[in-house]
Design an enzyme around this catalytic site. Structure first.
Site, PDB file in Angstrom:
ATOM      1  N   LYS A 115      27.874 -39.171 -81.025  1.00 52.19           N
ATOM      2  CA  LYS A 115      28.369 -39.986 -79.908  1.00 52.19           C
ATOM      3  C   LYS A 115      29.216 -41.159 -80.403  1.00 52.19           C
ATOM      4  O   LYS A 115      30.173 -41.564 -79.737  1.00 52.19           O
ATOM      5  CB  LYS A 115      27.190 -40.471 -79.060  1.00 52.19           C
ATOM      6  CG  LYS A 115      26.442 -39.330 -78.346  1.00 52.19           C
ATOM      7  CD  LYS A 115      27.373 -38.577 -77.408  1.00 52.19           C
ATOM      8  CE  LYS A 115      26.660 -37.542 -76.561  1.00 52.19           C
ATOM      9  NZ  LYS A 115      27.578 -36.819 -75.660  1.00 52.19           N
TER      10      LYS A 115
ATOM     11  N   TYR B 288      22.435 -37.186 -83.076  1.00 52.48           N
ATOM     12  CA  TYR B 288      23.033 -37.397 -81.748  1.00 52.48           C
ATOM     13  C   TYR B 288      23.867 -38.685 -81.742  1.00 52.48           C
ATOM     14  O   TYR B 288      25.003 -38.704 -81.247  1.00 52.48           O
ATOM     15  CB  TYR B 288      21.903 -37.465 -80.725  1.00 52.48           C
ATOM     16  CG  TYR B 288      22.327 -37.663 -79.299  1.00 52.48           C
ATOM     17  CD1 TYR B 288      22.855 -36.600 -78.555  1.00 52.48           C
ATOM     18  CD2 TYR B 288      22.179 -38.891 -78.669  1.00 52.48           C
ATOM     19  CE1 TYR B 288      23.218 -36.783 -77.226  1.00 52.48           C
ATOM     20  CE2 TYR B 288      22.532 -39.084 -77.353  1.00 52.48           C
ATOM     21  CZ  TYR B 288      23.057 -38.022 -76.627  1.00 52.48           C
ATOM     22  OH  TYR B 288      23.411 -38.204 -75.317  1.00 52.48           O
TER      23      TYR B 288
ATOM     24  N   SER C  99      27.718 -27.721 -65.138  1.00 50.04           N
ATOM     25  CA  SER C  99      26.814 -26.872 -64.351  1.00 50.04           C
ATOM     26  C   SER C  99      25.515 -27.558 -63.944  1.00 50.04           C
ATOM     27  O   SER C  99      24.799 -27.072 -63.089  1.00 50.04           O
ATOM     28  CB  SER C  99      26.505 -25.593 -65.135  1.00 50.04           C
ATOM     29  OG  SER C  99      26.029 -25.908 -66.424  1.00 50.04           O
TER      30      SER C  99
ATOM     31  N   ILE D  78      19.897 -41.597 -68.091  1.00 44.24           N
ATOM     32  CA  ILE D  78      20.227 -41.048 -66.770  1.00 44.24           C
ATOM     33  C   ILE D  78      19.223 -39.939 -66.445  1.00 44.24           C
ATOM     34  O   ILE D  78      18.841 -39.170 -67.331  1.00 44.24           O
ATOM     35  CB  ILE D  78      21.673 -40.464 -66.776  1.00 44.24           C
ATOM     36  CG1 ILE D  78      22.693 -41.490 -67.335  1.00 44.24           C
ATOM     37  CG2 ILE D  78      22.067 -39.960 -65.391  1.00 44.24           C
ATOM     38  CD1 ILE D  78      22.919 -42.734 -66.517  1.00 44.24           C
TER      39      ILE D  78
END
Ligand code: NAP
Length: 245
Positions: free
Chosen positions: A157, A153, A16, A186
């Site tokens: 990952k 995190y 989204s 990013i």
């Protein structure tokens, strides 16, 4: 070479906004029907509307296994198949190790790692029957090189990489390919909170001297979903401007 995904149905979790929206847009441009998945159904609906008539929106929290099983069954019924799964949904709850709460650990592992396990297990059943599938898991360079303040995190990952390689070995004989894309930094909501100083320092560490865009990641995902990538499985491709080489 033109990437043609006509006739394929793709599910993009976290489609989204941010990287996921970039991936959903590129897959749709390549001809795939795309299911845009997010927790916030209205946001997912707005994204799907932007992609065109062949895209659909589904509200689902990937950390809830029963909801994931229902999502996959609904997509297969309503869209006719599930050929390409992109596990992109992810969250951060950053803090230094000694300040990390149990809930920070659990929330990140549940969304980023257990969520990908649940979607992959559910989607693999149909892929095994159809003897074709592409699973692309969005990890991070942080899973390869670590990052201060992101132990939870980074663990999620890095876990995705071991998970993907194991599943790639299990599913290869049925033409189901499982690969990992590991983005660097990013431009999305996830990186928007960075101070100007932190951003400048980061850009100095990146050989290509800039943060990436969602489209930089999306192109690699579309390639991995295509017939051009039919001899590639169990790989980790960093899209990071050279940060982790
Ligand atoms: P973002 O802008 O924060 O967007 C996250 C997306 O994931 C949203 O669509 C969100 O939808 C969805 N989401 C989060 N938790 C979910 C859950 N439990 N169930 C379903 N959907 C969920 O993040 P992003 O920067 O685009 O990152 C996308 C992926 O790339 C993540 O896995 C992230 O770890 C990874 N990544 C990002 C970077 C970066 O620099 N941005 C670098 C490396 C890797 P709702 O908010 O509507 O729920």
């Amino acid at each position: 070479m033109r990437i043609d995904l006509t006739g394929r149905v793709a599910v993009v979790t976290g489609g989204s906004r941010g990287i996921g929206l970039g991936i959903a847009r590129t897959l749709a441009e390549c001809g795939a029907q795309v299911a845009v998945v997010g927790r916030d159904g209205e946001r997912a609906a707005a994204a799907a509307a932007e992609l065109g008539a062949s895209a659909r929106a589904y509200a689902c929290d990937v950390a809830r296994t029963a909801d994931v099983d229902a999502l996959v069954a609904t997509v297969e019924r309503e869209m006719g198949s599930l050929d390409i799964l992109v596990n992109n949904a992810g969250i951060t709850r950053d803090n230094l190790l000694i300040r990390l709460k149990d809930s920070d650990w659990a929330d990140v592992i549940d969304a980023n790692l257990r969520g990908a396990f649940a979607t992959t297990r559910a989607a693999a059943r149909g892929m095994l029957k159809r003897r074709w599938g592409r699973i692309i898991n969005i990890s991070s360079v942080v899973g390869l090189i670590g990052n201060k303040g992101q132990a939870n995190y980074a663990a999620s990952k890095a876990g995705l990489i071991g998970f993907s390689k194991s599943v790639a070995r299990e599913l290869a004989s049925r033409h189901i390919l499982v690969n990992v894309v590991a983005p660097g930094f990013i431009e999305t909501d996830m990186t928007a909170a960075m101070t100007a100083e932190a951003r400048a320092a980061l850009e100095q560490r990146i050989p290509l001297e800039r943060l990436g865009a969602p489209a930089d990641v999306a192109g690699v995902v579309a390639f991995l979903a295509s017939d051009a990538a039919s001899y590639i499985t169990g790989q980790v491709i960093a899209v990071d401007g050279g940060l982790a080489m």
